[in-house]
Design a protein around this motif. Structure first.
Motif, PDB file in Angstrom:
ATOM      1  N   GLN A   9      -2.133  -1.071  -5.733  1.00 47.33           N
ATOM      2  CA  GLN A   9      -2.332  -2.465  -5.311  1.00 47.33           C
ATOM      3  C   GLN A   9      -3.259  -3.129  -6.308  1.00 47.33           C
ATOM      4  O   GLN A   9      -4.138  -2.487  -6.871  1.00 47.33           O
ATOM      5  CB  GLN A   9      -2.977  -2.525  -3.930  1.00 47.33           C
ATOM      6  CG  GLN A   9      -2.366  -1.586  -2.916  1.00 47.33           C
ATOM      7  CD  GLN A   9      -0.973  -2.005  -2.524  1.00 47.33           C
ATOM      8  OE1 GLN A   9      -0.365  -2.806  -3.200  1.00 47.33           O
ATOM      9  NE2 GLN A   9      -0.436  -1.461  -1.475  1.00 47.33           N
ATOM     10  N   ASN A  13      -7.522  -2.830  -0.645  1.00 44.86           N
ATOM     11  CA  ASN A  13      -7.791  -3.745   0.463  1.00 44.86           C
ATOM     12  C   ASN A  13      -7.795  -2.956   1.764  1.00 44.86           C
ATOM     13  O   ASN A  13      -6.749  -2.672   2.332  1.00 44.86           O
ATOM     14  CB  ASN A  13      -6.734  -4.848   0.495  1.00 44.86           C
ATOM     15  CG  ASN A  13      -7.079  -5.902   1.519  1.00 44.86           C
ATOM     16  OD1 ASN A  13      -7.853  -5.649   2.439  1.00 44.86           O
ATOM     17  ND2 ASN A  13      -6.503  -7.057   1.380  1.00 44.86           N
ATOM     18  N   VAL A  15      -8.777  -3.659   4.858  1.00 44.67           N
ATOM     19  CA  VAL A  15      -8.332  -4.286   6.093  1.00 44.67           C
ATOM     20  C   VAL A  15      -6.813  -4.260   6.184  1.00 44.67           C
ATOM     21  O   VAL A  15      -6.240  -3.882   7.207  1.00 44.67           O
ATOM     22  CB  VAL A  15      -8.842  -5.751   6.157  1.00 44.67           C
ATOM     23  CG1 VAL A  15      -8.746  -6.276   7.572  1.00 44.67           C
ATOM     24  CG2 VAL A  15     -10.270  -5.837   5.647  1.00 44.67           C
ATOM     25  N   GLU A  16      -6.184  -4.641   5.069  1.00 45.44           N
ATOM     26  CA  GLU A  16      -4.720  -4.683   5.100  1.00 45.44           C
ATOM     27  C   GLU A  16      -4.147  -3.277   5.221  1.00 45.44           C
ATOM     28  O   GLU A  16      -3.170  -3.051   5.931  1.00 45.44           O
ATOM     29  CB  GLU A  16      -4.207  -5.370   3.828  1.00 45.44           C
ATOM     30  CG  GLU A  16      -2.717  -5.689   3.898  1.00 45.44           C
ATOM     31  CD  GLU A  16      -2.120  -5.829   2.509  1.00 45.44           C
ATOM     32  OE1 GLU A  16      -2.724  -6.515   1.669  1.00 45.44           O
ATOM     33  OE2 GLU A  16      -1.051  -5.220   2.271  1.00 45.44           O
ATOM     34  N   SER A  17      -4.758  -2.336   4.504  1.00 44.69           N
ATOM     35  CA  SER A  17      -4.270  -0.963   4.562  1.00 44.69           C
ATOM     36  C   SER A  17      -4.337  -0.422   5.987  1.00 44.69           C
ATOM     37  O   SER A  17      -3.414   0.239   6.466  1.00 44.69           O
ATOM     38  CB  SER A  17      -5.097  -0.070   3.641  1.00 44.69           C
ATOM     39  OG  SER A  17      -4.843  -0.398   2.293  1.00 44.69           O
ATOM     40  N   GLN A  19      -4.107  -2.053   8.701  1.00 42.60           N
ATOM     41  CA  GLN A  19      -3.001  -2.635   9.458  1.00 42.60           C
ATOM     42  C   GLN A  19      -1.684  -1.963   9.106  1.00 42.60           C
ATOM     43  O   GLN A  19      -0.873  -1.673   9.994  1.00 42.60           O
ATOM     44  CB  GLN A  19      -2.917  -4.148   9.190  1.00 42.60           C
ATOM     45  CG  GLN A  19      -4.148  -4.927   9.628  1.00 42.60           C
ATOM     46  CD  GLN A  19      -4.512  -4.723  11.081  1.00 42.60           C
ATOM     47  OE1 GLN A  19      -3.653  -4.727  11.942  1.00 42.60           O
ATOM     48  NE2 GLN A  19      -5.796  -4.497  11.348  1.00 42.60           N
ATOM     49  N   ARG A  20      -1.492  -1.722   7.801  1.00 38.62           N
ATOM     50  CA  ARG A  20      -0.233  -1.085   7.383  1.00 38.62           C
ATOM     51  C   ARG A  20      -0.093   0.282   8.050  1.00 38.62           C
ATOM     52  O   ARG A  20       0.979   0.667   8.526  1.00 38.62           O
ATOM     53  CB  ARG A  20      -0.206  -0.918   5.860  1.00 38.62           C
ATOM     54  CG  ARG A  20      -0.153  -2.234   5.093  1.00 38.62           C
ATOM     55  CD  ARG A  20       1.003  -2.311   4.081  1.00 38.62           C
ATOM     56  NE  ARG A  20       1.247  -1.094   3.315  1.00 38.62           N
ATOM     57  CZ  ARG A  20       0.699  -0.832   2.135  1.00 38.62           C
ATOM     58  NH1 ARG A  20      -0.139  -1.683   1.583  1.00 38.62           N
ATOM     59  NH2 ARG A  20       1.013   0.274   1.498  1.00 38.62           N
ATOM     60  N   ASP A  23       0.681  -0.262  11.681  1.00 34.59           N
ATOM     61  CA  ASP A  23       2.064  -0.716  11.834  1.00 34.59           C
ATOM     62  C   ASP A  23       3.019   0.468  11.791  1.00 34.59           C
ATOM     63  O   ASP A  23       3.922   0.596  12.624  1.00 34.59           O
ATOM     64  CB  ASP A  23       2.417  -1.711  10.720  1.00 34.59           C
ATOM     65  CG  ASP A  23       1.753  -3.064  10.929  1.00 34.59           C
ATOM     66  OD1 ASP A  23       1.365  -3.348  12.075  1.00 34.59           O
ATOM     67  OD2 ASP A  23       1.616  -3.818   9.951  1.00 34.59           O
ATOM     68  N   CYS A  46       4.120   3.949   5.591  1.00 40.52           N
ATOM     69  CA  CYS A  46       3.214   2.874   5.192  1.00 40.52           C
ATOM     70  C   CYS A  46       2.934   2.894   3.697  1.00 40.52           C
ATOM     71  O   CYS A  46       2.324   1.969   3.166  1.00 40.52           O
ATOM     72  CB  CYS A  46       1.900   2.951   5.963  1.00 40.52           C
ATOM     73  SG  CYS A  46       0.833   4.321   5.483  1.00 40.52           S
TER      74      CYS A  46
END
Lengths: 210, 210
Positions: A9, A13, A15-17, A19-20, A23, A46
């Motif tokens: 990336q 990141n 925070v995004e990771s 979430q991924r 998910d 992910c």
DNA sequence: CTCCAATTGGAATGACCGATACGGTAAGCT
DNA sequence: AGCTTACCGTATCGGTCATTCCAATTGGAG
């Protein structure tokens, strides 16, 4: 041009990771349950390595508990929209039931995974199961308050029984839809259920008020 | 005097061994689900080596399917006792519901494991899941026939809806008891459910008959 | 007794499991 | 520039998984 083969990336990141990872985990856990959810599968889905998963979560149990928590919040935001307070009591109850049904269709992961965890009985109970039962209890309290408000004449035991019956019926109808697929109209079934419970409560009130 | 260390059964007995394996498997699978049931655990619980399990069953999937089938038969023998046909219709319905509830308390493995399998959605569906849905459908047909017999005035869709509602309610109440333990009086809840469904059907008949 | 089929015993196999170790890399701070 | 924090990538650990192989052991048939 000598970019490394595995393009990282642009910037790490967290925070995004996180979430991924969640998910991917909610999807796999919702399909396969606790044991069926492997770290390797989550990692593959992910795109992040196992070490990243373990950086964000203490262990698998922690991950599953986080999945339950987040899917509960997702469901909460789907269900806690205003809810207009107009019409007759029975109309308000059925409208609310329909609203809950819609939210469960939109965000079924919480209840599906939760029920899977709840039915299991392993020696050391997963934290996710405890979390599910706690938040589920909160939801039950809401129903109980509504029954009490609408039928103040009912004694405590009747209120408890009706609450149990209302929640159990919702669970069963949800399971029915999970088994038989999208063709099932969960909203209509929930409306019917709400009417039945309302009528039953009305009859109990008449008898109790004599 | 060179007796083998581990005393073998006086005689290899295939029929009894098969039962021992199924006894162990139904216990573990009922607690842990499909993935949570390991051949090693079944082997340890029944005292027979893994090779014996694979002599009696093709693979793990076959074993789980056999568990479902046998626990269904166990439940069937528990539920298909006479069932006296006396009293008013609503009395007969509640008595039958109470009887089903008792059978589920005595032999809960079938429904518990079945619901666990039913909620899972794996790419290649376990045969046990298919078996469960089939025999469950048979049970649903019985309920449907009863509704039709008691309320011949109802049209086909109403009968289907009521059947769905009756079965789903039973599922939900069963789950409630599985979650909250033996303190829950499943028989009383089933009787209540039967009365509610009966009353709802009566009201639908009145409306439909106008 | 000999041979066969039914079963058990135990070990082996390779895949996968959850979890960890550790170096690399990027951004922010100073 | 150098240090620190946050995160990613790879490699690997010991353990458990489902499954298989094959050598006993047994009872019964001939």
């Amino acid at each position: 041009m000598t970019r490394p083969r595995t393009t990282r990336q642009k910037r790490a990141n967290g925070v995004e990771s996180r979430q991924r990872i969640l998910d991917a985990a909610v999807e796999i856990a919702g399909e396969r349950g606790y044991d069926g959810t492997s770290i390797a599968a989550v990692s593959a889905k992910c795109g992040l390595p196992a070490s990243s998963i373990y950086w964000h979560f203490k262990d698998k149990d922690d991950l599953i508990a986080a999945v339950i928590e987040r899917s509960f919040e997702t469901w909460l935001t789907a269900v806690e929209l205003p809810g207009e307070e107009t019409g007759t009591p029975v109309e308000r109850v059925t409208a609310m039931a329909a609203h809950v049904a819609k939210s469960l269709v939109d965000a079924p992961d919480f209840l599906r995974l939760g029920l899977m965890l709840a039915l299991e009985r392993r020696p050391t109970e997963p934290r996710g199961r405890t979390v599910f039962l706690q938040v589920r209890d909160i939801a039950g309290q809401k129903v109980r308050e509504m029954v009490q408000t609408l039928f103040p004449a009912l004694d405590e035991e009747a209120v408890r029984t009706l609450t149990t019956y209302a929640v159990a019926g919702a669970d069963g109808l949800f399971v029915h839809r999970e088994i038989h697929g999208d063709a099932i109209d969960l909203v209509a079934l929930f409306e019917l259920h709400a009417r039945f419970v309302f009528d039953a409560a009305s009859r109990l009130t008449e008898v109790g008020g004599q």
